[in-house]
Design a protein around this motif. Structure first.
Motif, PDB file in Angstrom:
ATOM      1  N   THR A 220       0.743  -1.213   0.168  1.00  0.00           N
ATOM      2  CA  THR A 220       0.107  -0.091  -0.001  1.00  0.00           C
ATOM      3  C   THR A 220       0.770   1.255   0.156  1.00  0.00           C
ATOM      4  O   THR A 220       1.887   1.253   0.476  1.00  0.00           O
ATOM      5  N   ASN A 221       0.361   2.333  -0.659  1.00  0.00           N
ATOM      6  CA  ASN A 221       1.017   3.454  -0.256  1.00  0.00           C
ATOM      7  C   ASN A 221      -0.201   4.745  -0.459  1.00  0.00           C
ATOM      8  O   ASN A 221      -0.342   5.256  -1.434  1.00  0.00           O
ATOM      9  N   PRO A 222      -0.851   4.811   0.701  1.00  0.00           N
ATOM     10  CA  PRO A 222      -2.022   5.498   0.741  1.00  0.00           C
ATOM     11  C   PRO A 222      -1.868   7.196   0.701  1.00  0.00           C
ATOM     12  O   PRO A 222      -2.447   7.877   0.651  1.00  0.00           O
ATOM     13  N   ALA A 223      -0.427   7.468   0.988  1.00  0.00           N
ATOM     14  CA  ALA A 223      -0.149   9.052   1.186  1.00  0.00           C
ATOM     15  C   ALA A 223       1.384   8.939   0.849  1.00  0.00           C
ATOM     16  O   ALA A 223       2.014   8.075   1.057  1.00  0.00           O
ATOM     17  N   PRO A 224       1.819  10.192   0.364  1.00  0.00           N
ATOM     18  CA  PRO A 224       3.341  10.339   0.161  1.00  0.00           C
ATOM     19  C   PRO A 224       4.139   9.997   1.544  1.00  0.00           C
ATOM     20  O   PRO A 224       5.345   9.913   1.442  1.00  0.00           O
ATOM     21  N   ALA A 225       3.402  10.234   2.621  1.00  0.00           N
ATOM     22  CA  ALA A 225       4.187  10.211   3.874  1.00  0.00           C
ATOM     23  C   ALA A 225       4.379   8.442   4.194  1.00  0.00           C
ATOM     24  O   ALA A 225       5.444   8.447   5.165  1.00  0.00           O
ATOM     25  N   PHE A 226       3.765   7.447   3.585  1.00  0.00           N
ATOM     26  CA  PHE A 226       3.760   6.208   4.137  1.00  0.00           C
ATOM     27  C   PHE A 226       3.698   5.303   3.119  1.00  0.00           C
ATOM     28  O   PHE A 226       2.827   5.487   2.157  1.00  0.00           O
ATOM     29  N   ALA A 227       4.164   4.083   3.077  1.00  0.00           N
ATOM     30  CA  ALA A 227       3.917   3.044   2.352  1.00  0.00           C
ATOM     31  C   ALA A 227       4.400   1.734   2.877  1.00  0.00           C
ATOM     32  O   ALA A 227       5.354   2.095   4.168  1.00  0.00           O
ATOM     33  N   ASP A 228       4.041   0.785   2.521  1.00  0.00           N
ATOM     34  CA  ASP A 228       4.380  -0.637   2.968  1.00  0.00           C
ATOM     35  C   ASP A 228       4.684  -1.683   1.640  1.00  0.00           C
ATOM     36  O   ASP A 228       4.049  -1.584   0.850  1.00  0.00           O
ATOM     37  N   VAL A 229       5.587  -2.339   1.840  1.00  0.00           N
ATOM     38  CA  VAL A 229       6.040  -3.451   0.752  1.00  0.00           C
ATOM     39  C   VAL A 229       6.394  -4.669   1.500  1.00  0.00           C
ATOM     40  O   VAL A 229       6.462  -4.758   2.595  1.00  0.00           O
ATOM     41  N   ILE A 230       6.336  -5.747   0.701  1.00  0.00           N
ATOM     42  CA  ILE A 230       6.059  -7.042   1.233  1.00  0.00           C
ATOM     43  C   ILE A 230       7.135  -7.823   0.432  1.00  0.00           C
ATOM     44  O   ILE A 230       7.336  -7.764  -0.587  1.00  0.00           O
ATOM     45  N   ARG A 231       7.956  -8.760   1.242  1.00  0.00           N
ATOM     46  CA  ARG A 231       8.723 -10.060   0.799  1.00  0.00           C
ATOM     47  C   ARG A 231       8.202 -11.159   1.695  1.00  0.00           C
ATOM     48  O   ARG A 231       8.931 -11.171   2.921  1.00  0.00           O
ATOM     49  N   GLY A 232       7.872 -12.195   1.045  1.00  0.00           N
ATOM     50  CA  GLY A 232       7.671 -13.337   1.832  1.00  0.00           C
ATOM     51  C   GLY A 232       6.669 -13.022   3.095  1.00  0.00           C
ATOM     52  O   GLY A 232       5.625 -12.311   2.924  1.00  0.00           O
ATOM     53  N   SER A 233       6.894 -13.226   4.141  1.00  0.00           N
ATOM     54  CA  SER A 233       6.132 -13.148   5.300  1.00  0.00           C
ATOM     55  C   SER A 233       6.476 -11.621   6.001  1.00  0.00           C
ATOM     56  O   SER A 233       6.119 -11.402   7.181  1.00  0.00           O
ATOM     57  N   LEU A 234       7.593 -10.749   5.513  1.00  0.00           N
ATOM     58  CA  LEU A 234       8.063  -9.753   5.877  1.00  0.00           C
ATOM     59  C   LEU A 234       7.027  -8.427   5.256  1.00  0.00           C
ATOM     60  O   LEU A 234       7.127  -8.203   4.137  1.00  0.00           O
ATOM     61  N   ARG A 235       6.667  -7.600   6.176  1.00  0.00           N
ATOM     62  CA  ARG A 235       6.012  -6.317   5.869  1.00  0.00           C
ATOM     63  C   ARG A 235       7.258  -5.107   6.362  1.00  0.00           C
ATOM     64  O   ARG A 235       7.020  -5.104   7.597  1.00  0.00           O
ATOM     65  N   LEU A 236       7.498  -4.434   5.227  1.00  0.00           N
ATOM     66  CA  LEU A 236       8.129  -3.395   5.829  1.00  0.00           C
ATOM     67  C   LEU A 236       7.478  -2.145   5.511  1.00  0.00           C
ATOM     68  O   LEU A 236       7.052  -1.716   4.544  1.00  0.00           O
ATOM     69  N   LEU A 237       7.527  -1.469   6.860  1.00  0.00           N
ATOM     70  CA  LEU A 237       6.764  -0.146   6.891  1.00  0.00           C
ATOM     71  C   LEU A 237       7.617   1.053   6.393  1.00  0.00           C
ATOM     72  O   LEU A 237       8.854   1.125   7.111  1.00  0.00           O
ATOM     73  N   LEU A 238       7.397   1.859   5.579  1.00  0.00           N
ATOM     74  CA  LEU A 238       8.339   2.766   5.016  1.00  0.00           C
ATOM     75  C   LEU A 238       7.725   4.096   5.619  1.00  0.00           C
ATOM     76  O   LEU A 238       6.785   4.610   4.914  1.00  0.00           O
ATOM     77  N   SER A 239       8.167   4.515   6.714  1.00  0.00           N
ATOM     78  CA  SER A 239       7.443   5.947   7.348  1.00  0.00           C
ATOM     79  C   SER A 239       8.419   7.185   6.836  1.00  0.00           C
ATOM     80  O   SER A 239       9.517   7.441   7.360  1.00  0.00           O
ATOM     81  N   GLY A 240       7.807   8.084   6.420  1.00  0.00           N
ATOM     82  CA  GLY A 240       8.634   9.309   5.873  1.00  0.00           C
ATOM     83  C   GLY A 240       8.463  10.395   6.632  1.00  0.00           C
ATOM     84  O   GLY A 240       7.679  10.156   7.920  1.00  0.00           O
ATOM     85  N   PRO A 241       8.932  11.499   6.785  1.00  0.00           N
ATOM     86  CA  PRO A 241       9.096  12.458   7.616  1.00  0.00           C
ATOM     87  C   PRO A 241       7.679  13.004   8.233  1.00  0.00           C
ATOM     88  O   PRO A 241       7.724  13.387   9.607  1.00  0.00           O
ATOM     89  N   ALA A 242       6.582  12.961   7.353  1.00  0.00           N
ATOM     90  CA  ALA A 242       5.394  13.395   7.686  1.00  0.00           C
ATOM     91  C   ALA A 242       4.686  12.453   8.376  1.00  0.00           C
ATOM     92  O   ALA A 242       3.524  12.632   8.775  1.00  0.00           O
ATOM     93  N   SER A 243       4.904  11.220   8.397  1.00  0.00           N
ATOM     94  CA  SER A 243       4.027  10.016   8.950  1.00  0.00           C
ATOM     95  C   SER A 243       3.941  10.280  10.454  1.00  0.00           C
ATOM     96  O   SER A 243       5.122  10.715  11.060  1.00  0.00           O
ATOM     97  N   SER A 244       3.101   9.529  11.060  1.00  0.00           N
ATOM     98  CA  SER A 244       3.120   9.470  12.766  1.00  0.00           C
ATOM     99  C   SER A 244       4.217   8.416  13.103  1.00  0.00           C
ATOM    100  O   SER A 244       4.621   8.692  14.303  1.00  0.00           O
TER     101      SER A 244
END
Length: 135
Positions: A34-58
């Motif tokens: 998912t990439n709901p806003a420019p402040a955040f996205a998450d990417v998946i590899r196997g059973s790993l979900r990597l949360l990518l939190s930008g400067p404007a994210s909570s």
């Protein structure tokens, strides 16, 4: 017991969410979840979900100084051929933070994403069965 729909999640703070998405999907085999806003996205590899939190994210809010550890946190990705994977990434312009290191469990090398978060590529050692090496 974990079902295939459940993920182990790791949060990384990144300076540039699109650059992080590009890095993980292009070089390390993740897919965009998912990439709901420019402040955040998450990417998946196997059973790993990597949360990518930008400067404007909570998720990028500062934490108290006493809750941070000594460092060395990183995600751990298993590869079948460390030398080939390292060569592929070097050819793509990815910089490494270490040279390959060997230990009893296998070999590893460290690289960093565009925000400096560490990734360990790990090739497990091939072990003979205990009965074949009993001494």
């Amino acid at each position: 017991m974990t079902t295939p729909s459940e993920y182990a999640s790791v949060r990384y703070l990144v300076d540039d969410v699109p650059a992080a998405i590009d890095f993980y999907t292009r070089h390390l085999g993740f897919t965009l979840h998912t990439n709901p806003a420019p402040a955040f996205a998450d990417v998946i590899r196997g059973s790993l979900r990597l949360l990518l939190s930008g400067p404007a994210s909570s998720g990028a809010r500062a934490t108290p100084a006493d809750t941070t550890g000594p460092g060395g946190n990183r995600i751990h990705l298993i590869v079948s051929d460390l030398d080939a994977e390292s060569a592929r990434l070097r050819d793509a312009g990815v910089a490494f933070r270490s040279h390959p290191v060997s230990g009893p469990g296998g070999r590893q090398i460290l690289l960093a994403d565009p925000a400096g978060n560490l990734i360990e590529l790990f090739q497990p050692a091939t072990h003979r069965h205990a009965s074949a090496s009993a001494t």
